[in-house]
Write a protein that holds these residues in place. Structure first.
Motif, PDB file in Angstrom:
ATOM      1  N   PRO A  32       0.277  -4.123  12.447  1.00 58.59           N
ATOM      2  CA  PRO A  32      -0.838  -2.846  11.926  1.00 58.59           C
ATOM      3  C   PRO A  32      -0.921  -1.890  13.041  1.00 58.59           C
ATOM      4  CG  PRO A  32      -1.920  -4.618  12.384  1.00 58.59           C
ATOM      5  CD  PRO A  32      -0.571  -5.252  12.564  1.00 58.59           C
ATOM      6  N   ALA A  33      -0.545  -2.140  14.301  1.00 57.91           N
ATOM      7  CA  ALA A  33      -0.880  -0.973  15.225  1.00 57.91           C
ATOM      8  C   ALA A  33       0.265   0.086  14.835  1.00 57.91           C
ATOM      9  CB  ALA A  33      -0.546  -1.665  16.656  1.00 57.91           C
ATOM     10  N   THR A  34       1.421  -0.079  14.392  1.00 64.00           N
ATOM     11  CA  THR A  34       2.456   0.923  14.051  1.00 64.00           C
ATOM     12  C   THR A  34       2.253   1.368  12.500  1.00 64.00           C
ATOM     13  OG1 THR A  34       3.891  -0.640  13.655  1.00 64.00           O
ATOM     14  CG2 THR A  34       3.633  -0.093  15.831  1.00 64.00           C
ATOM     15  N   ASP A  35       1.141   1.299  11.831  1.00 65.56           N
ATOM     16  CA  ASP A  35       1.181   1.634  10.558  1.00 65.56           C
ATOM     17  C   ASP A  35       1.436   3.138  10.391  1.00 65.56           C
ATOM     18  OD1 ASP A  35       1.031  -0.863   9.633  1.00 65.56           O
ATOM     19  OD2 ASP A  35      -1.157  -0.615   9.065  1.00 65.56           O
ATOM     20  N   ASP A  36       1.149   4.046  11.279  1.00 63.08           N
ATOM     21  CA  ASP A  36       1.200   5.383  11.062  1.00 63.08           C
ATOM     22  C   ASP A  36       2.795   5.804  11.457  1.00 63.08           C
ATOM     23  OD1 ASP A  36       1.170   4.614  14.004  1.00 63.08           O
ATOM     24  OD2 ASP A  36       0.427   6.523  14.416  1.00 63.08           O
ATOM     25  N   VAL A  37       3.557   4.887  11.864  1.00 60.73           N
ATOM     26  CA  VAL A  37       4.720   5.174  12.176  1.00 60.73           C
ATOM     27  C   VAL A  37       5.836   4.381  11.216  1.00 60.73           C
ATOM     28  CG1 VAL A  37       6.819   5.183  13.977  1.00 60.73           C
ATOM     29  CG2 VAL A  37       4.431   5.627  14.617  1.00 60.73           C
ATOM     30  N   ILE A  38       5.362   3.248  10.850  1.00 60.14           N
ATOM     31  CA  ILE A  38       6.287   2.460   9.879  1.00 60.14           C
ATOM     32  C   ILE A  38       5.374   1.424   9.438  1.00 60.14           C
ATOM     33  CG2 ILE A  38       7.055   0.776  11.824  1.00 60.14           C
ATOM     34  CD1 ILE A  38       9.642   0.309  10.352  1.00 60.14           C
ATOM     35  N   SER A  39       5.493   1.094   7.745  1.00 60.51           N
ATOM     36  CA  SER A  39       4.800   0.284   7.302  1.00 60.51           C
ATOM     37  C   SER A  39       5.224  -0.186   5.960  1.00 60.51           C
ATOM     38  CB  SER A  39       3.280   0.763   7.233  1.00 60.51           C
ATOM     39  OG  SER A  39       3.220   1.828   6.183  1.00 60.51           O
ATOM     40  N   TRP A  40       4.735  -1.291   5.235  1.00 60.57           N
ATOM     41  CA  TRP A  40       4.865  -1.514   3.808  1.00 60.57           C
ATOM     42  C   TRP A  40       4.692  -0.444   3.052  1.00 60.57           C
ATOM     43  CZ3 TRP A  40       8.137  -5.647   3.655  1.00 60.57           C
ATOM     44  CH2 TRP A  40       8.202  -6.363   4.414  1.00 60.57           C
ATOM     45  N   ASN A  41       5.283  -0.135   1.811  1.00 62.99           N
ATOM     46  CA  ASN A  41       4.746   0.531   0.741  1.00 62.99           C
ATOM     47  C   ASN A  41       3.448  -0.092   0.219  1.00 62.99           C
ATOM     48  OD1 ASN A  41       5.991  -1.295  -0.711  1.00 62.99           O
ATOM     49  ND2 ASN A  41       7.375  -0.041  -2.019  1.00 62.99           N
ATOM     50  N   ALA A  42       2.855   0.720  -0.623  1.00 64.62           N
ATOM     51  CA  ALA A  42       1.760   0.256  -1.467  1.00 64.62           C
ATOM     52  C   ALA A  42       1.998  -1.188  -2.122  1.00 64.62           C
ATOM     53  CB  ALA A  42       1.184   1.209  -2.476  1.00 64.62           C
TER      54      ALA A  42
END
Length: 236
Positions: A32-42
């Motif tokens: 979750p610390a990198t959600d602004d760079v890489i994350s799951w879609n909705a």
């Protein structure tokens, strides 16, 4: 027999353990610390690299010892990932889903022959594109040459028409001068005719002369009534 068992055990371990590349990628997406760079879609069915520059600069070197975003995408392709959006870097694989880490073991690297086919197809596309470009370029050059030739022909015809128009104007002016001169002669001759009891007499040949002058005036009138238009052509 012992060798067969060891080989089977290694095969079991290989199939039960996810490839390091997939495991590291899953860890990055889950963090979750990198959600602004890489994350799951909705829906959690794919992951999105929101900031490719920051991803390559800050995250890749920590796990993959390189900062090449293109190399990362090539690795995804070898494991069957596909890009699913045109406006962002979103990738999916049916076995790479949020909360289903155990499914990573089912993802296998594509066969070498498949990779070779992809490379061959990628090499053919630019070649066909280059051929289309050359064909289009040749067609454009041919069309431009035709326009140049047509323009030269029109300029030549325009020059001929201008020359003919100048000649017609000159002849018309000469005819008008002749008509004016004959009109003046008529007036002078009319005054010089002898009179009998106050009536001027016609001299011999005067009627024929009047008829010829009348024909000249009629021809001049016809020429003057015809419009003359200068033809021009536009230069490319």
């Amino acid at each position: 027999m012992e060798g067969v068992c060891e080989k089977g055990l290694l095969e079991y371990v290989r199939k039960s353990s996810p490839p390091p590349f997939l495991l590291k990628t899953y860890m990055m997406v889950e963090d979750p610390a990198t959600d602004d760079v890489i994350s799951w879609n909705a829906e959690g069915t794919a992951f999105v690299v929101w900031q490719p520059a920051e991803f390559a600069r800050d995250l890749l070197p920590t796990l993959f010892k390189h900062s090449n975003f293109s190399s990362f995408i090539r690795q995804l392709n070898t494991y069957g990932f596909r890009k699913v959006a045109t406006n962002r870097w979103e990738f999916c694989n049916e076995m790479f889903r949020k909360g289903e880490k155990e499914s990573l073991c089912k993802i296998r690297r594509r066969k070498a022959w498949a990779n070779k086919q992809q490379a061959a197809a990628a090499a053919v596309v630019p070649q066909e594109f280059d051929e289309d470009q050359r064909s289009s370029s040749m067609s454009s050059s041919s069309g431009y040459g035709s326009l140049i030739d047509e323009n030269k022909r029109l300029k030549k015809e325009n020059g001929v028409l201008n020359s003919e128009l100048t000649s017609m104007k000159r002849k018309c002016k000469e005819l008008l001068d002749l008509v004016a001169k004959n009109a003046l002669s008529d007036k002078e001759e009319e005054d010089e005719r002898p009179k009998l009891f106050g009536v001027r007499l016609e001299v011999q040949g005067e009627r024929e002369m009047k008829r010829r002058r009348a024909e000249i005036r009629e021809s001049a009138s016809i020429l003057l009534s015809q419009p003359y238009k200068q033809v021009s052509c536009s230069l490319i």
